[in-house]
Design an enzyme around this catalytic site. Structure first.
Site, PDB file in Angstrom:
ATOM      1  N   SER A  80      -2.834  19.153  -9.858  1.00  0.00           N
ATOM      2  CA  SER A  80      -3.676  20.259 -10.308  1.00  0.00           C
ATOM      3  C   SER A  80      -2.959  21.186 -11.285  1.00  0.00           C
ATOM      4  O   SER A  80      -1.843  21.640 -11.026  1.00  0.00           O
ATOM      5  CB  SER A  80      -4.138  21.073  -9.092  1.00  0.00           C
ATOM      6  OG  SER A  80      -4.724  22.282  -9.484  1.00  0.00           O
ATOM      7  N   SER A 120      -3.251  13.703 -20.324  1.00  0.00           N
ATOM      8  CA  SER A 120      -3.655  14.269 -21.612  1.00  0.00           C
ATOM      9  C   SER A 120      -3.263  15.736 -21.723  1.00  0.00           C
ATOM     10  O   SER A 120      -3.261  16.292 -22.827  1.00  0.00           O
ATOM     11  CB  SER A 120      -5.164  14.137 -21.797  1.00  0.00           C
ATOM     12  OG  SER A 120      -5.861  14.871 -20.799  1.00  0.00           O
ATOM     13  N   TYR A 143       2.178  21.912 -14.805  1.00  0.00           N
ATOM     14  CA  TYR A 143       1.768  20.529 -14.579  1.00  0.00           C
ATOM     15  C   TYR A 143       1.950  19.691 -15.842  1.00  0.00           C
ATOM     16  O   TYR A 143       2.514  18.594 -15.813  1.00  0.00           O
ATOM     17  CB  TYR A 143       0.304  20.481 -14.133  1.00  0.00           C
ATOM     18  CG  TYR A 143      -0.279  19.093 -14.118  1.00  0.00           C
ATOM     19  CD1 TYR A 143       0.028  18.202 -13.108  1.00  0.00           C
ATOM     20  CD2 TYR A 143      -1.148  18.664 -15.131  1.00  0.00           C
ATOM     21  CE1 TYR A 143      -0.493  16.923 -13.090  1.00  0.00           C
ATOM     22  CE2 TYR A 143      -1.679  17.397 -15.122  1.00  0.00           C
ATOM     23  CZ  TYR A 143      -1.353  16.527 -14.100  1.00  0.00           C
ATOM     24  OH  TYR A 143      -1.867  15.260 -14.095  1.00  0.00           O
TER      25      TYR A 143
END
Length: 317
Positions: A80, A120, A143
């Site tokens: 997340s 991505s 992240y």
């Protein structure tokens, strides 16, 4: 990849990992799943798979998992963006240090190839309107930094140690089995869960942010093709996306139509780390992996809604 050789799936009790495990078993490949079950669920691991409870941060457990494996599908991670903002150190330990442990163990065990689940999010914001693998990365969250760093380590292991690695940059994966974790829920499970419960769904920002939503079965197929491709893919990075973008508002409309219910959403502020748009250039995956996304948008949304609304079943994180 011959069907007689063992495949290790890290994070195989999760959403994408369990889908890959099922695809491997369907083609006759023996599978070992390695997962700490912090976000994954033992129930979604295919019964035909060997299961090993363990954590990427434990080098000994990772080494045991790699024993006898021909190929590793490295899916395990803290995923997340929002959670990484709250817990950057935990994200780094799992996603970067854990990947280093995995690469070292794979090298020592004589693994033929590691297929790594990148993201991505490494691109961050782009002014070009489309994300290409040769673009300069611009990660905007812990992240994203962690996934990019681990991707670099994969490439480095190929160059320094000769371990074949392939990194797949996933674009907003969705589909049956995605876990509707309350605070950090991904878009599809969050919307579906709210509408099914008669609650107003949350839409962050203005809802006009767009994402290249990619169906999980297409992602699993990309992994299998990456595992069996020739040496020309060693150390390479590939975008895995649908090649078309949908806004959050469009996605809410599609989910609402599939469910036959509309509830006006609650508009909330932009979340830290969010980017305005993602859109994958998938020409390199087409050329070198022979991969093409097959899922059609309306059908994929309907299949996802059906899975969530059919009844209670184990969900994968």
């Amino acid at each position: 990849m011959t069907t007689a050789k063992l495949a290790l799936v890290t994070g195989g009790a999760g959403f994408i990992g369990s889908t890959i495990a099922r695809a491997l078993i369907a083609q006759g490949t023996p599978v070992r799943v390695f997962d700490n079950l912090i976000t994954g669920f033992r129930e979604v691991v295919p019964p035909e798979a060997e299961f090993q409870l363990g954590d990427l941060r434990n080098a000994e457990e990772v080494a045991k998992a790699c024993e006898g494996a021909d190929v590793v599908f490295h899916q395990a991670a803290l995923r997340s963006v929002a959670k990484s903002v709250d817990e950057p150190l935990a994200t780094e330990e799992s996603n970067v240090s854990g990947t280093i442990n995995l690469l070292a163990a794979a090298q020592a065990a004589g693994v033929r190839r590691v297929v790594y689940a990148s993201s991505s999010s490494a691109y961050g914001e782009t002014t070009e309107g489309i994300n290409r693998e040769d673009a300069a990365p611009n990660p905007l969250s812990p992240y994203a930094v962690s996934k990019l760093a681990a991707e670099y380590y994969c490439r480095l292991w190929t160059r320094l140690h000769g371990l074949s690695t392939v990194s797949l940059r996933y674009f907003n994966v969705f589909g049956p089995g995605q876990h509707p974790e309350s605070k950090y829920a991904a878009l599809f499970p969050g919307l579906i869960s709210a509408l099914a419960a008669g609650r107003a769904p949350e839409v962050h920002w203005d809802g006009e942010q767009s994402r290249d939503f990619t169906f999980v079965d297409d992602v699993a197929r990309a992994n299998l093709l990456a595992a069996s491709a020739g040496p020309q893919v060693d150390g390479q990075v590939f975008n895995i996306g649908a090649g078309r973008a949908k806004t959050v508002n469009e996605t809410l409309t599609a989910v609402s139509q599939a469910m036959g219910v509309w509830i006006e959403p609650v508009r909330t502020p932009k979340r830290q780390g969010d980017v305005r748009s993602t859109l994958a250039d998938i020409s390199l995956a087409r050329e070198l992996l022979g991969w093409e996304p097959l899922a059609e948008w309306t059908g994929a949304v309907a299949a996802t809604v059906k899975w969530f609304t059919e009844g209670t079943r184990p969900s994968a994180g």
